[in-house]
Design an enzyme around this catalytic site. Structure first.
Site, PDB file in Angstrom:
ATOM      1  N   GLN A 176       5.225  -9.015   8.391  1.00  0.00           N
ATOM      2  CA  GLN A 176       4.396  -9.922   9.181  1.00  0.00           C
ATOM      3  C   GLN A 176       5.170 -11.197   9.502  1.00  0.00           C
ATOM      4  O   GLN A 176       6.222 -11.474   8.914  1.00  0.00           O
ATOM      5  CB  GLN A 176       3.118 -10.264   8.412  1.00  0.00           C
TER       6      GLN A 176
ATOM      7  N   PRO B 154      -0.571  -4.759   7.989  1.00  0.00           N
ATOM      8  CA  PRO B 154      -0.524  -4.076   6.699  1.00  0.00           C
ATOM      9  C   PRO B 154      -1.857  -4.059   5.959  1.00  0.00           C
ATOM     10  O   PRO B 154      -2.035  -3.273   5.028  1.00  0.00           O
ATOM     11  CB  PRO B 154       0.536  -4.870   5.917  1.00  0.00           C
TER      12      PRO B 154
ATOM     13  N   ASP C  94      -7.950  -9.150  -2.072  1.00  0.00           N
ATOM     14  CA  ASP C  94      -7.684 -10.424  -1.410  1.00  0.00           C
ATOM     15  C   ASP C  94      -6.733 -10.149  -0.256  1.00  0.00           C
ATOM     16  O   ASP C  94      -5.535 -10.370  -0.357  1.00  0.00           O
ATOM     17  CB  ASP C  94      -7.088 -11.413  -2.415  1.00  0.00           C
ATOM     18  N   SER C  95      -7.279  -9.643   0.836  1.00  0.00           N
ATOM     19  CA  SER C  95      -6.456  -9.204   1.951  1.00  0.00           C
ATOM     20  C   SER C  95      -6.547 -10.178   3.114  1.00  0.00           C
ATOM     21  O   SER C  95      -7.419 -11.047   3.159  1.00  0.00           O
ATOM     22  CB  SER C  95      -6.929  -7.822   2.423  1.00  0.00           C
ATOM     23  N   THR C  96      -5.636  -9.997   4.073  1.00  0.00           N
ATOM     24  CA  THR C  96      -5.777 -10.677   5.344  1.00  0.00           C
ATOM     25  C   THR C  96      -6.875  -9.970   6.136  1.00  0.00           C
ATOM     26  O   THR C  96      -7.535  -9.051   5.647  1.00  0.00           O
ATOM     27  CB  THR C  96      -4.460 -10.638   6.134  1.00  0.00           C
ATOM     28  N   GLU C  97      -7.064 -10.382   7.371  1.00  0.00           N
ATOM     29  CA  GLU C  97      -8.022  -9.689   8.226  1.00  0.00           C
ATOM     30  C   GLU C  97      -7.496  -8.287   8.529  1.00  0.00           C
ATOM     31  O   GLU C  97      -6.311  -8.002   8.335  1.00  0.00           O
ATOM     32  CB  GLU C  97      -8.266 -10.498   9.501  1.00  0.00           C
TER      33      GLU C  97
ATOM     34  N   ASP D 253       2.731  -1.534  -2.496  1.00  0.00           N
ATOM     35  CA  ASP D 253       1.613  -1.210  -1.619  1.00  0.00           C
ATOM     36  C   ASP D 253       0.343  -1.086  -2.458  1.00  0.00           C
ATOM     37  O   ASP D 253       0.236  -0.184  -3.294  1.00  0.00           O
ATOM     38  CB  ASP D 253       1.913   0.107  -0.894  1.00  0.00           C
ATOM     39  N   GLY D 254      -0.611  -1.993  -2.238  1.00  0.00           N
ATOM     40  CA  GLY D 254      -1.847  -1.972  -3.006  1.00  0.00           C
ATOM     41  C   GLY D 254      -2.643  -0.699  -2.812  1.00  0.00           C
ATOM     42  O   GLY D 254      -3.296  -0.207  -3.744  1.00  0.00           O
TER      43      GLY D 254
END
Length: 276
Positions: free
Chosen positions: A31, A162, A155-158, A137-138
């Site tokens: 990213q 990824p 707790d991810s991004t939108e 990789d979660g």
């Protein structure tokens, strides 16, 4: 000359902040990452043009990811945080002495590296001996570790790039299997003003897997619309049945309190309607 950073939260709406200094910009393997210092919110982590956290308001998000679930589960010894390489959720998890081990699985090691350097007040517990940090990789970690955790926090991004697989039904099914028989998970589920369809879909998917599903909210000024939601799926324990008097007061908290625990689940009607 004045410099301003603008996040286009939708194609026709955004927020803007005056910048003191750009600390770092880098295209990582996953990213676009930027760390900027703003006049209003202090140092700010931005991923793919989206504000992830700021020094001024980070406590709201991190406390509200961690404490509702940990105060619902009676004995959360083993906790997994998927994403969250800034370390804020981990910091809050470690406030609970019953947590013996917290595992952080972050796909982008650069987020961890720059958070430690520029956001020490958020990332300061990542080297705690109770914490295991994995750059991995979660999604795959979930698949490979069945019946392992008491609480899982996403707790991810939108849901772009990824993080997109972390909003799929198959991922929630994997979480169910990775939790122990009385486990709880919580995920950030975006905002009801711009992402109503996402909240509806996540709620539907999680309800097909978990017997107890609750949505709660918080006010986070740098996140799209300011009104943010979280979805909790539980195999056994209902956060609305927690005895408020059993929740410890934490003087270091700035947002979450025992009184707020149940109050956060009282949603505006238009948000309630998304969760039916």
């Amino acid at each position: 000359m004045e410099l301003w950073y603008t996040e286009k939260q939708t194609p026709v709406f955004g927020i803007t902040a005056k910048i003191r200094e750009t600390l770092v910009t880098e295209k990582t393997d996953f990213q676009d990452l930027a760390m900027i210092d703003t006049e209003e919110f202090g140092r700010m982590l931005v991923l793919d043009g989206m504000v992830m956290t700021t020094v001024k308001d980070e406590f709201v998000y991190h406390e509200m990811v961690a404490h509702p679930a940990l105060n619902t589960h009676p004995n959360p010894k083993h906790v997994l945080v998927v994403g969250g390489g800034d370390g804020g959720v981990i910091r809050e998890v470690l406030k609970h002495p019953e947590v013996e081990k917290a595992v952080l699985v972050e796909i982008d090691g650069k987020v961890i590296e720059y958070s430690k350097k520029y956001l020490p007040e958020i990332a300061g517990e990542l080297d705690n001996p109770r914490v295991e940090v994995m750059v991995a990789d979660g999604y795959m970690h979930i698949i490979e570790n069945k019946n392992t955790y008491d609480v899982i926090m996403v707790d991810s991004t939108e849901p772009v790039g990824p993080a997109a697989p972390l909003f799929e039904k198959g991922f929630y099914q994997g979480i169910y299997e990775t939790l122990k028989e009385d486990g709880i998970f919580v995920a950030q589920t975006d905002n009801p003003w711009f992402k109503a369809d996402l909240i509806q879909q996540v709620n539907k998917d999680v309800k097909e897997i978990f017997p107890i599903v609750r949505v709660y909210g918080a006010n986070i000024p740098t996140y799209p619309s300011g009104l943010w939601t979280f979805t909790m799926g539980s195999k056994k324990y209902d956060p609305l049945e927690v005895d408020e008097t059993s929740i410890p007061e934490m003087e270091s908290n700035k947002y979450y309190t025992p009184r707020l625990h149940k109050a956060a689940f009282a949603l505006p009607k238009f948000v309630e309607d998304l969760c039916k």
